[in-house]
Design a protein around this motif. Sequence first.
Motif, PDB file in Angstrom:
ATOM      1  N   PRO A 174      12.740   1.627 -23.955  1.00  0.00           N
ATOM      2  CA  PRO A 174      13.139   2.506 -25.062  1.00  0.00           C
ATOM      3  C   PRO A 174      14.643   2.557 -25.307  1.00  0.00           C
ATOM      4  O   PRO A 174      15.085   2.656 -26.462  1.00  0.00           O
ATOM      5  N   ASP A 175      15.443   2.435 -24.256  1.00  0.00           N
ATOM      6  CA  ASP A 175      16.898   2.545 -24.406  1.00  0.00           C
ATOM      7  C   ASP A 175      17.485   1.406 -25.235  1.00  0.00           C
ATOM      8  O   ASP A 175      18.601   1.533 -25.768  1.00  0.00           O
ATOM      9  N   LEU A 176      16.768   0.287 -25.353  1.00  0.00           N
ATOM     10  CA  LEU A 176      17.293  -0.865 -26.101  1.00  0.00           C
ATOM     11  C   LEU A 176      16.939  -0.817 -27.587  1.00  0.00           C
ATOM     12  O   LEU A 176      17.353  -1.701 -28.336  1.00  0.00           O
ATOM     13  N   LEU A 177      16.192   0.184 -28.010  1.00  0.00           N
ATOM     14  CA  LEU A 177      15.779   0.232 -29.409  1.00  0.00           C
ATOM     15  C   LEU A 177      16.965   0.263 -30.377  1.00  0.00           C
ATOM     16  O   LEU A 177      16.952  -0.478 -31.376  1.00  0.00           O
ATOM     17  N   PRO A 178      18.018   1.064 -30.160  1.00  0.00           N
ATOM     18  CA  PRO A 178      19.152   1.047 -31.097  1.00  0.00           C
ATOM     19  C   PRO A 178      19.802  -0.342 -31.213  1.00  0.00           C
ATOM     20  O   PRO A 178      20.133  -0.787 -32.319  1.00  0.00           O
ATOM     21  N   ALA A 179      19.983  -1.022 -30.072  1.00  0.00           N
ATOM     22  CA  ALA A 179      20.570  -2.358 -30.106  1.00  0.00           C
ATOM     23  C   ALA A 179      19.667  -3.339 -30.841  1.00  0.00           C
ATOM     24  O   ALA A 179      20.137  -4.208 -31.585  1.00  0.00           O
ATOM     25  N   PHE A 180      18.351  -3.186 -30.655  1.00  0.00           N
ATOM     26  CA  PHE A 180      17.412  -4.055 -31.365  1.00  0.00           C
ATOM     27  C   PHE A 180      17.514  -3.838 -32.875  1.00  0.00           C
ATOM     28  O   PHE A 180      17.559  -4.801 -33.653  1.00  0.00           O
ATOM     29  N   ASN A 181      17.583  -2.591 -33.293  1.00  0.00           N
ATOM     30  CA  ASN A 181      17.612  -2.284 -34.726  1.00  0.00           C
ATOM     31  C   ASN A 181      18.866  -2.821 -35.417  1.00  0.00           C
ATOM     32  O   ASN A 181      18.829  -3.153 -36.614  1.00  0.00           O
ATOM     33  N   ARG A 182      19.977  -2.914 -34.699  1.00  0.00           N
ATOM     34  CA  ARG A 182      21.196  -3.416 -35.335  1.00  0.00           C
ATOM     35  C   ARG A 182      21.448  -4.897 -35.032  1.00  0.00           C
ATOM     36  O   ARG A 182      22.500  -5.436 -35.377  1.00  0.00           O
TER      37      ARG A 182
END
Length: 295
Positions: A174-182
């Motif tokens: 879950p912590d990687l979701l922001p990096a994935f989105n950008r």
Amino acid sequence: MNRQIIPSLDDLRAFEAVARAGSVREAADSLALTHGAVSRRITNLANNLGFQLFERDGRGLKLTPAGQTLHLTVSRFISELGSTVENLRAASSEQSTLVLSCEPSVAMRWLIPRLADFQNMHPDIALHLSVGGGPVEFRRDRINLAIRRLDFALPSDWQVRRLFPEKVGPVMIPDLLPAFNRGAYIALGSKTRPVAWKQWLTATPSAPRPSEIRYHDHHFLAVEAAAAGLGVAIAPQVLVVDDVARGRLIAPAGFQADGSEYGLIWQGKQPLEGARQKLSSWIVKRCAVLKREST
């Protein structure tokens, strides 16, 4: 038929070995008998039959015309007897022992966690698990059933029971979701399916692109790397369904069918029976649960 005219099986085996080797000594070695024992059996057979079987040929022996005729029948009989015994042994052992071959990643991440259920249902069946991918050597490896991704041609004497479609998608902690989105993430792939990321990105043009792609030898390694926070793995749903259910991984883009599917395959034209049928039914039921979870 007068059974009294049928010679001793031991004498016939000795005769066949000598006829095949052309030498009493070599035949004795192959039968783990002494030279004298084989000679006595050949002599006994010829006396009982009433005709000569061999004649001298230099330092060896050769069959007489009568011996040649007898050898054709005896060799065919021994071969058919051996095949019959082998088939009966296989059928007998199949009642309680099974070898299931499965692709390594599917075996480790989906099948093994569920096998206790089968063992509890059928404690009398000893199930042995073998891992492998692609075509199956059923006879050589004594495999009864195999689970495979159906991405290769099946021989005409194989049967297949289709299990579930292959669906793939990106998974991450879950912590990687922001990096994935950008689009600031490392993509993790498998060398066993190196084009998976390219195919998924082509089919999903609106998805954020990775900064780079790194490859592991197998899917299960890529999934574990994703679970350790090392990147975003493109993974078949069957390998991560438990991790997603537990919240260990997330799949924000879902899973898409890639056009392939998995199947249960076996060799032979006959329908499954006994232990093989019980294992097949269990696998089909577990895959039905998987298909419901993926909708």
